[in-house]
Design an enzyme around this catalytic site. Structure first.
Site, PDB file in Angstrom:
ATOM      1  CB  SER A 147      46.188  32.504  40.486  1.00  0.00           C
ATOM      2  OG  SER A 147      47.292  32.958  39.758  1.00  0.00           O
ATOM      3  CE1 TYR A 160      48.104  36.033  44.152  1.00  0.00           C
ATOM      4  CE2 TYR A 160      48.853  34.944  42.150  1.00  0.00           C
ATOM      5  CZ  TYR A 160      47.890  35.659  42.840  1.00  0.00           C
ATOM      6  OH  TYR A 160      46.717  36.008  42.207  1.00  0.00           O
TER       7      TYR A 160
HETATM    8  P1  NAD Z   1      42.884  43.823  44.225  1.00  0.00           P
HETATM    9  O1  NAD Z   1      44.139  44.025  44.965  1.00  0.00           O
HETATM   10  O2  NAD Z   1      42.511  44.818  43.187  1.00  0.00           O
HETATM   11  O3  NAD Z   1      41.675  43.594  45.254  1.00  0.00           O
HETATM   12  C1  NAD Z   1      41.799  42.702  46.344  1.00  0.00           C
HETATM   13  C2  NAD Z   1      40.850  43.157  47.430  1.00  0.00           C
HETATM   14  O4  NAD Z   1      41.075  42.365  48.608  1.00  0.00           O
HETATM   15  C3  NAD Z   1      41.051  44.618  47.856  1.00  0.00           C
HETATM   16  O5  NAD Z   1      39.789  45.226  47.986  1.00  0.00           O
HETATM   17  C4  NAD Z   1      41.758  44.490  49.198  1.00  0.00           C
HETATM   18  O6  NAD Z   1      41.573  45.593  50.043  1.00  0.00           O
HETATM   19  C5  NAD Z   1      41.114  43.222  49.736  1.00  0.00           C
HETATM   20  N1  NAD Z   1      41.885  42.604  50.808  1.00  0.00           N
HETATM   21  C6  NAD Z   1      43.216  42.337  50.835  1.00  0.00           C
HETATM   22  N2  NAD Z   1      43.554  41.789  52.027  1.00  0.00           N
HETATM   23  C7  NAD Z   1      42.411  41.692  52.755  1.00  0.00           C
HETATM   24  C8  NAD Z   1      42.111  41.202  54.055  1.00  0.00           C
HETATM   25  N3  NAD Z   1      43.059  40.700  54.846  1.00  0.00           N
HETATM   26  N4  NAD Z   1      40.830  41.249  54.468  1.00  0.00           N
HETATM   27  C9  NAD Z   1      39.858  41.761  53.674  1.00  0.00           C
HETATM   28  N5  NAD Z   1      40.082  42.237  52.437  1.00  0.00           N
HETATM   29  C10 NAD Z   1      41.349  42.208  51.982  1.00  0.00           C
HETATM   30  O7  NAD Z   1      42.949  42.404  43.553  1.00  0.00           O
HETATM   31  P2  NAD Z   1      42.239  41.855  42.234  1.00  0.00           P
HETATM   32  O8  NAD Z   1      43.221  41.973  41.135  1.00  0.00           O
HETATM   33  O9  NAD Z   1      40.854  42.400  42.062  1.00  0.00           O
HETATM   34  O10 NAD Z   1      42.200  40.315  42.627  1.00  0.00           O
HETATM   35  C11 NAD Z   1      41.109  39.695  43.276  1.00  0.00           C
HETATM   36  C12 NAD Z   1      41.436  38.216  43.423  1.00  0.00           C
HETATM   37  O11 NAD Z   1      41.749  37.664  42.142  1.00  0.00           O
HETATM   38  C13 NAD Z   1      42.665  37.939  44.304  1.00  0.00           C
HETATM   39  O12 NAD Z   1      42.464  36.764  45.033  1.00  0.00           O
HETATM   40  C14 NAD Z   1      43.772  37.752  43.282  1.00  0.00           C
HETATM   41  O13 NAD Z   1      44.843  36.997  43.773  1.00  0.00           O
HETATM   42  C15 NAD Z   1      43.019  37.035  42.193  1.00  0.00           C
HETATM   43  N6  NAD Z   1      43.642  37.121  40.865  1.00  0.00           N
HETATM   44  C16 NAD Z   1      43.853  38.316  40.245  1.00  0.00           C
HETATM   45  C17 NAD Z   1      44.418  38.318  38.973  1.00  0.00           C
HETATM   46  C18 NAD Z   1      44.655  39.590  38.212  1.00  0.00           C
HETATM   47  O14 NAD Z   1      45.191  39.520  37.112  1.00  0.00           O
HETATM   48  N7  NAD Z   1      44.270  40.743  38.732  1.00  0.00           N
HETATM   49  C19 NAD Z   1      44.776  37.123  38.357  1.00  0.00           C
HETATM   50  C20 NAD Z   1      44.552  35.932  39.034  1.00  0.00           C
HETATM   51  C21 NAD Z   1      43.972  35.937  40.282  1.00  0.00           C
END
Ligand code: NAD
Length: 267
Positions: A147, A160
């Protein structure tokens, strides 16, 4: 090998955690497009079902498993099942993640621990489960979804930032410890990506104006837009493919330039 062929994932098995939708879904779909067999997990059956249907709609036959990535027993059982039913995992993407936006002094230790558990302990648990077979097979790719908060701090995201900063260092350590076995472990640091996780930050305000955070992000991003999950697809293919065989322990920031930019001078 012709250079474009080195990006092919033909014959590879890729496990993307938490990939029923959002960033994980976009990365897994790109891997399928590049020739890989897709395996994903999510925490609930209904999410796995939703994911399988979404992949099918995109013309992808994905293998979905219910598994909580923080639970070592469940992870070990899932990896054993995947190895039996699909094959040895060549590519692991530690994508599952959560965020809790709470000012630090108001955050309970339980909430802090939960974020660390999903965003840092789980990538350790899942990586540990797949590395022995990668060593036996003679190669492996691990991609940790980091991130902006692997580098920067901000109000309300202490847990986070601590987890994603730790994940950057876990990335370097997996590289250091297992590079000699032809395992490459790299990270992707997405900028602000429009997904359900960030939807609350883009909500239109009761007076019809943009959310203040939305305005803040646009002003901080030289590209002047939020990223799309699709922006991460090709970088993720690069890090999963032979094209990156000598790239190890690196975090590739896909952020529209945020980390390079000091921000606009107020007028
Ligand atoms: P999201 O919340 O849309 O999806 C995350 C997924 O992880 C979901 O399907 C959720 O059900 C699953 N999950 C959560 N806890 C879990 C567990 N204990 N076991 C199994 N599955 C689990 O998130 P996203 O925005 O698609 O983000 C995906 C990754 O990218 C994450 O690691 C997030 O921190 C990172 N990220 C996102 C952004 C952003 O802007 N969206 C930016 C930087 C990093």
């Amino acid at each position: 090998m012709a250079v474009l062929d080195s990006f092919s994932l033909k014959g590879k098995v890729a496990l993307v955690t938490g990939a029923s939708y959002g960033i994980g879904f976009a990365i897994a779909s790109a891997y399928a497009d590049a020739g890989a067999t897709i395996v994903f997990n999510d925490i609930k059956q209904e999410l796995v079902d939703k994911g399988i249907a979404a992949y099918a709609e995109a013309g992808i036959k994905a293998h979905g498993y219910v598994c909580d990535v923080t639970n070592e027993e469940q992870v070990n059982a899932m990896v054993a099942k995947i190895e039996k039913e699909v094959g040895i995992i060549d590519i692991l993407v530690n994508n599952a993640g959560i965020i809790k936006r709470i000012p630090m002094c108001e955050m309970s230790a339980a909430d802090f621990r939960q974020v660390i558990d999903v965003d840092l302990n789980a990538p350790f648990i899942v990586s540990k489960a797949v590395i022995p077979s990668m060593i036996k097979k003679g190669h492996g790719k691990i991609i940790n979804i980091c991130s902006m908060m692997s580098e920067l701090g901000r109000e309300t995201v202490s847990a986070y930032a601590a987890a994603k900063g730790g994940l950057k260092m876990l990335t370097k350590n997996i590289c250091s410890e297992y590079g000699e076995y032809n395992i490459q472990c790299n990270g992707i640091g997405p900028g602000y990506i429009a997904t359900p996780q960030t939807a609350p930050l883009r909500e239109i305000q009761p007076d019809g104006s943009k959310h203040p955070f939305d305005q803040f992000i646009l002003a901080k991003t030289p590209a002047n837009r939020w990223g799309e999950a699709q922006d991460l697809a090709a970088p993720a293919v690069f890090l999963a493919s032979d094209a990156s065989n000598f790239v190890n322990g690196h975090v590739l920031y896909v952020d529209g330039g945020i980390l390079a930019y000091i921000g606009k001078q107020p007028k």
